[in-house]
Design an enzyme around this catalytic site. Structure first.
Site, short mmCIF file in Angstrom:
data_model
loop_
_atom_site.label_atom_id
_atom_site.label_comp_id
_atom_site.label_asym_id
_atom_site.label_seq_id
_atom_site.Cartn_x
_atom_site.Cartn_y
_atom_site.Cartn_z
N LYS A 175 68.57 88.28 -8.27
CA LYS A 175 69.50 87.66 -9.03
C LYS A 175 69.21 86.16 -9.48
CE LYS A 175 73.44 87.36 -11.60
NZ LYS A 175 72.64 86.96 -12.55
N GLN A 219 67.22 79.76 -5.00
CA GLN A 219 68.38 80.63 -5.42
C GLN A 219 68.48 81.50 -4.21
OE1 GLN A 219 69.20 80.73 -9.00
NE2 GLN A 219 70.99 81.56 -8.58
N LYS A 251 71.09 79.55 -2.11
CA LYS A 251 72.64 79.48 -2.85
C LYS A 251 73.28 80.79 -2.81
CE LYS A 251 71.82 77.64 -6.87
NZ LYS A 251 71.73 77.45 -8.26
N LYS A 272 64.01 84.25 -10.47
CA LYS A 272 64.40 83.21 -11.45
C LYS A 272 63.37 83.82 -12.50
CE LYS A 272 67.07 79.61 -12.35
NZ LYS A 272 68.22 79.31 -11.88
N GLY A 298 71.71 82.77 -17.46
CA GLY A 298 71.28 81.67 -18.06
C GLY A 298 70.68 80.51 -17.19
N ASP A 299 70.10 79.69 -17.84
CA ASP A 299 69.87 78.38 -17.22
C ASP A 299 69.39 77.43 -18.23
OD1 ASP A 299 69.13 77.18 -14.40
OD2 ASP A 299 67.45 76.44 -15.36
N THR A 347 79.80 77.10 -13.33
CA THR A 347 79.00 76.44 -12.58
C THR A 347 79.80 74.90 -12.43
OG1 THR A 347 77.26 77.49 -13.40
CG2 THR A 347 76.73 75.45 -12.15
N ASN A 358 75.59 73.25 -20.74
CA ASN A 358 76.79 74.20 -19.97
C ASN A 358 77.20 73.60 -18.93
OD1 ASN A 358 76.98 76.09 -17.94
ND2 ASN A 358 77.79 77.03 -19.76
N SER A 410 78.96 85.23 -11.67
CA SER A 410 77.87 86.21 -12.05
C SER A 410 78.06 87.30 -11.42
CB SER A 410 76.39 85.78 -11.96
OG SER A 410 76.08 84.97 -12.99
P1 NDP Z 1 71.55 73.38 -20.75
O1 NDP Z 1 70.44 73.86 -21.20
O2 NDP Z 1 72.77 73.96 -21.19
O3 NDP Z 1 71.56 71.88 -20.64
C1 NDP Z 1 70.48 71.03 -20.10
C2 NDP Z 1 70.80 69.65 -20.45
O4 NDP Z 1 70.24 68.79 -19.33
C3 NDP Z 1 70.80 69.35 -21.85
O5 NDP Z 1 71.71 68.23 -22.08
C4 NDP Z 1 69.18 68.72 -22.02
O6 NDP Z 1 68.97 67.69 -22.69
C5 NDP Z 1 69.06 68.15 -20.48
N1 NDP Z 1 67.85 67.99 -20.03
C6 NDP Z 1 67.14 69.15 -19.74
N2 NDP Z 1 65.96 68.93 -19.41
C7 NDP Z 1 65.78 67.60 -19.39
C8 NDP Z 1 64.93 66.51 -19.11
N3 NDP Z 1 63.84 66.85 -18.73
N4 NDP Z 1 65.37 65.22 -19.27
C9 NDP Z 1 66.58 64.88 -19.63
N5 NDP Z 1 67.49 65.74 -19.94
C10 NDP Z 1 67.38 67.19 -19.85
O7 NDP Z 1 71.20 73.86 -19.18
P2 NDP Z 1 72.53 74.30 -18.16
O8 NDP Z 1 73.40 73.17 -18.19
O9 NDP Z 1 72.71 75.62 -17.79
O10 NDP Z 1 71.41 73.69 -16.82
C11 NDP Z 1 71.62 72.31 -16.14
C12 NDP Z 1 70.85 72.10 -14.84
O11 NDP Z 1 71.91 73.18 -14.25
C13 NDP Z 1 69.69 72.80 -14.50
O12 NDP Z 1 69.14 72.17 -13.52
C14 NDP Z 1 70.13 74.38 -14.12
O13 NDP Z 1 69.21 74.95 -13.29
C15 NDP Z 1 71.10 73.92 -13.31
N6 NDP Z 1 72.20 75.09 -13.09
C16 NDP Z 1 72.53 75.67 -14.08
C17 NDP Z 1 73.26 76.96 -13.77
C18 NDP Z 1 74.22 77.66 -15.22
O14 NDP Z 1 75.00 78.49 -14.71
N7 NDP Z 1 73.86 77.37 -16.12
C19 NDP Z 1 73.80 77.35 -12.52
C20 NDP Z 1 73.49 76.52 -11.49
C21 NDP Z 1 72.54 75.53 -11.71
P3 NDP Z 1 68.80 68.43 -24.42
O15 NDP Z 1 70.30 68.75 -24.77
O16 NDP Z 1 68.36 67.16 -25.05
O17 NDP Z 1 67.75 69.43 -24.24
O1 2IT Z 2 70.60 78.24 -11.06
C1 2IT Z 2 71.45 79.23 -11.15
O2 2IT Z 2 72.21 79.51 -10.08
C2 2IT Z 2 71.68 79.82 -12.34
N1 2IT Z 2 70.94 79.32 -13.44
C3 2IT Z 2 72.72 80.94 -12.49
C4 2IT Z 2 71.98 82.15 -12.00
C5 2IT Z 2 73.17 83.26 -12.41
O3 2IT Z 2 72.45 84.20 -12.08
O4 2IT Z 2 73.99 83.26 -12.75
#
Ligand code: NDP
Ligand code: 2IT
Length: 449
Positions: free
Chosen positions: A89, A110, A113, A125, A164-165, A208, A239, A380
Site C-alpha cells: 500500500k 511507507q 508509516k 510506492k 496518490g502522491d 493527510t 493536496n 486510505s
Molecule cells: P501535490 O502534487 O498535490 O503537490 C506538491 C506540491 O509541492 C506542489 O505545490 C509542487 O509545486 C510542490 N513541489 C513538488 N516538488 C517540488 C520541488 N522539487 N520543489 C519545490 N516545490 C515542489 O503533492 P502532495 O501534496 O500529494 O504531496 C506533497 C508531499 O506530501 C510529498 O512529499 C508526498 O510524498 C507527501 N505525502 C502525500 C500524501 C498524500 O496523501 N497525497 C500522504 C503523505 C505524504 P508545483 O505545483 O509547482 O508542482
Molecule cells: O506517502 C503517502 O503516505 C501517500 N502518498 C499516501 C499513500 C496511500 O496509500 O494513501
C-alpha cells in the site's frame, strides 16, 4: 553499533547512487540500537537487511501518443517493499524527477508509516517520470491508461493498492481506475483516493493535511501549548498543503506563507477562507503557479525561485509539505534563531540528515513524516475496508476515525520513548522503533519467506 554500521555499508554498496534510499534507510537504522540491544533475534534473523530489500521491483516501459501525434516514452515503476502486515500500500508519484532511488526511499518510509496506523497495511510506492504539467486532459488520460496497461498485472485489492502522491490526485486516480476496470473486468478497490461516487471515501482528499494538523495539536498539547494564534509556514501548494492550511485556519492559527516550484508567497496578513479558495482554484482548476495570488492580494509578496527561504520567515510552527530534502541545516538554524516551537512533516523526508541532526539537538519539537503525515494512508486503509464491505461511511465518522488514529500514532511514539528511555520528545526514534518492532515481529512470525 558496529554490526549496524557494517549492515549500512553493505546496503550502500548494494544500491549504488541511490542517495535518497540510502538516506532514508540510514535515518531509521541509526536510531534503532535501543531495540536491537534488547534481543539478538533482530540481527540473527537479519531483519534490517530484509527490510531494506524490496520484495519486488517492477520497472516498465510506458508508451503513449501526445496531442501532436508524437510517440512518447516514459518509465513506470512499482516498488513492492514489504507485505508483512498486509497487501502492498502506498502512493504513485508522477514527476519528471521520479526514479528508483526516490521510490525505494518512499516505499521504505511507507513500511514504518503504515505500521503506525494500526491497520493491516504492507508498503509500496510507484509512479513514473511523467510530467503532468502542461499536458492536456486527454494526454493525462492516455498516459494513465498506458501506465495501467502494464501495471495491472501486479495490482489487486488483496495484492497491491496504489493511491496518490505528487502529481497524482483524484483526476489521475479516476483514469487509472477506469483503465484497471476495463482491462480486468473487475470493479474492485484496487486504488484509493477515488471519487466519492465510485468507491471513494469521505475525507481521503483532506486526510493527510488534516491529520498533520491533528498530530501537531497532540505534540503541542504535550507541552501545554495550542495552535490558536500561532504563526505558521506551510510549504507546497498541493493536496497536503491546501488541507493543512484549511485545518490550521479552522484551529485559529495564522498561516503567513506557502510555496510551489516557482517560489514562495509571504502574506503578512495571513490567509483566510476566501484566500484559500482562491489558491485552490489557482492550483487545482487553472493549474497555474502561485504568483497570481500576489497579484490578487496586496498584502502578499511573491518571492521567485527556490521555495527554500520560506523557512527564514519568523514563525511559531513550520509544516514542510512539498518534497524531499527541501529543508537543510541552515534553515533549521534560522528557525532556531526565530524561536520556532514546532516542525511537523507533511512531506516525506523533507529534512536532510544534517537538518534532522540540527533539529534533534535543538528545543524545537520535531514530528517526523512517517508519524505526522500518516493520516492520508490511514484513511486510505479505511477506504479499502469500505470497498470490501460495499459501504460508505459518513464524513463525521471519518473525521472521528482520523482524529483517533492520529492520537493513537502519537501515543505509539510516546510509549516507545518511555519504554526505551529515549530523550523526551524524540518522536523520530519513537516512531522508528515502534515500526521496526511491529513489522519485524510479523516477519519473524511468518518465517524466512
Ligand atoms: P501535490 O502534487 O498535490 O503537490 C506538491 C506540491 O509541492 C506542489 O505545490 C509542487 O509545486 C510542490 N513541489 C513538488 N516538488 C517540488 C520541488 N522539487 N520543489 C519545490 N516545490 C515542489 O503533492 P502532495 O501534496 O500529494 O504531496 C506533497 C508531499 O506530501 C510529498 O512529499 C508526498 O510524498 C507527501 N505525502 C502525500 C500524501 C498524500 O496523501 N497525497 C500522504 C503523505 C505524504 P508545483 O505545483 O509547482 O508542482
Ligand atoms: O506517502 C503517502 O503516505 C501517500 N502518498 C499516501 C499513500 C496511500 O496509500 O494513501
Amino acid at each position: 553499533m558496529k554490526k549496524l554500521k557494517s549492515i549500512l555499508e553493505t546496503i550502500h554498496k548494494k544500491n549504488p547512487g541511490e542517495n535518497e534510499f540510502i538516506q532514508a534507510v540510514s535515518e531509521v537504522f541509526e536510531t534503532i540500537s535501543p531495540l536491537l540491544n534488547d534481543d539478538d533475534a533482530w540481527l540473527d534473523q537479519r531483519i534490517p537487511e530484509r527490510m531494506a530489500e524490496p520484495e519486488r521491483v517492477i520497472s516498465f516501459k510506458v508508451t503513449w501518443v501526445n496531442d501532436q501525434n508524437q510517440v512518447q516514452v516514459n518509465r513506470g515503476f512499482r516498488v513492492q517493499m514489504n507485505s508483512a502486515l498486509g497487501p502492498y500500500k502506498g502512493g504513485l508519484r508522477f514527476h519528471p524527477s521520479t526514479n528508483l532511488s526516490i521510490l525505494k526511499f518512499l516505499a521504505f518510509e511507507q513500511t514504518f508509516k503504515n505500521s503506525l496506523t494500526g491497520l493491516p497495511l504492507g508498503a509500496g510506492k510507484g509512479g513514473a517520470d511523467f510530467d503532468p504539467k502542461g499536458k492536456s486532459e486527454n494526454e493525462v488520460m492516455r498516459f494513465c491508461q498506458a501506465w495501467m496497461q502494464e501495471a495491472y498485472k501486479y495490482l489487486g485489492h488483496f495484492i497491491d493498492i496504489p493511491a496518490g502522491d505528487i502529481g497524482v490526485g483524484e483526476r489521475e486516480i479516476g483514469y487509472l481506475f477506469g483503465a484497471y476496470k476495463k482491462i480486468t473486468n473487475r470493479f474492485e478497490g484496487v486504488l484509493t483516493g477515488k471519487g466519492l461516487d465510485y468507491g471513494g471515501s469521505f475525507l481521503r482528499p483532506e486526510a493527510t493535511g488534516y491529520g498533520l494538523v491533528h498530530f501537531a495539536q497532540n505534540m503541542l498539547e504535550s507541552i501545554n501549548e495550542a495552535l490558536e494564534d500561532k504563526v505558521c509556514l506551510v510549504s507546497g501548494a498541493g493536496n497536503v498543503s491546501q488541507f493543512a492550511i484549511e485545518k490550521l485556519l479552522e484551529e485559529g492559527a495564522k498561516v503567513v506563507a506557502f510555496s510551489d516550484s516557482s517560489g514562495f508567497i509571504h502574506d503578512k496578513e495571513g490567509l483566510d477562507e476566501e484566500k484559500l479558495a482562491f489558491l485552490k482554484n489557482l492550483k487545482n482548476i487553472k493549474r497555474e503557479g502561485i504568483e497570481g495570488y500576489a497579484k490578487k492580494y496586496k498584502s502578499a509578496k511573491f518571492h521567485k525561485g527556490s521555495n527554500k527561504s520560506i523557512w527564514e520567515i519568523d514563525a511559531d510552527c513550520a509544516f514542510p509539505c512539498a518534497t524531499q530534502n527541501e529543508v537543510d541545516e541552515k534553515h533549521i538554524e534560522a528557525m532556531i534563531k526565530n524561536k520556532l516551537i514546532l516542525l511537523a512533516e507533511g512531506a516525506n523526508m523533507p529534512l536532510t540528515q544534517k537538518a534532522i541532526d540540527a533539529i534533534q539537538a535543538s528545543k524545537i519539537l520535531y514530528g517526523p513524516g512517517k508519524a505526522a503525515n500518516a493520516g492520508g494512508v490511514a484513511i486510505s486503509g479505511l477506504e479499502m475496508t469500505q470497498n470490501r464491505m460495499g459501504r460508505q461511511w459518513s464524513k463525521l465518522e471519518m473525521e472521528q476515525e482520523l482524529r483517533i488514529m492520529m492520537r493513537n500514532i502519537h501515543t505509539h511514539c510516546i510509549d516507545s520513548i518511555r519504554q526505551y528511555d529515549l530523550k523526551e520528545g524524540d518522536y523520530l526514534t519513537g516512531a522508528n522503533i515502534y515500526g521496526f518492532k511491529k513489522v519485524g515481529k510479523a516477519m519473524i512470525a511468518q518465517g524466512v519467506v
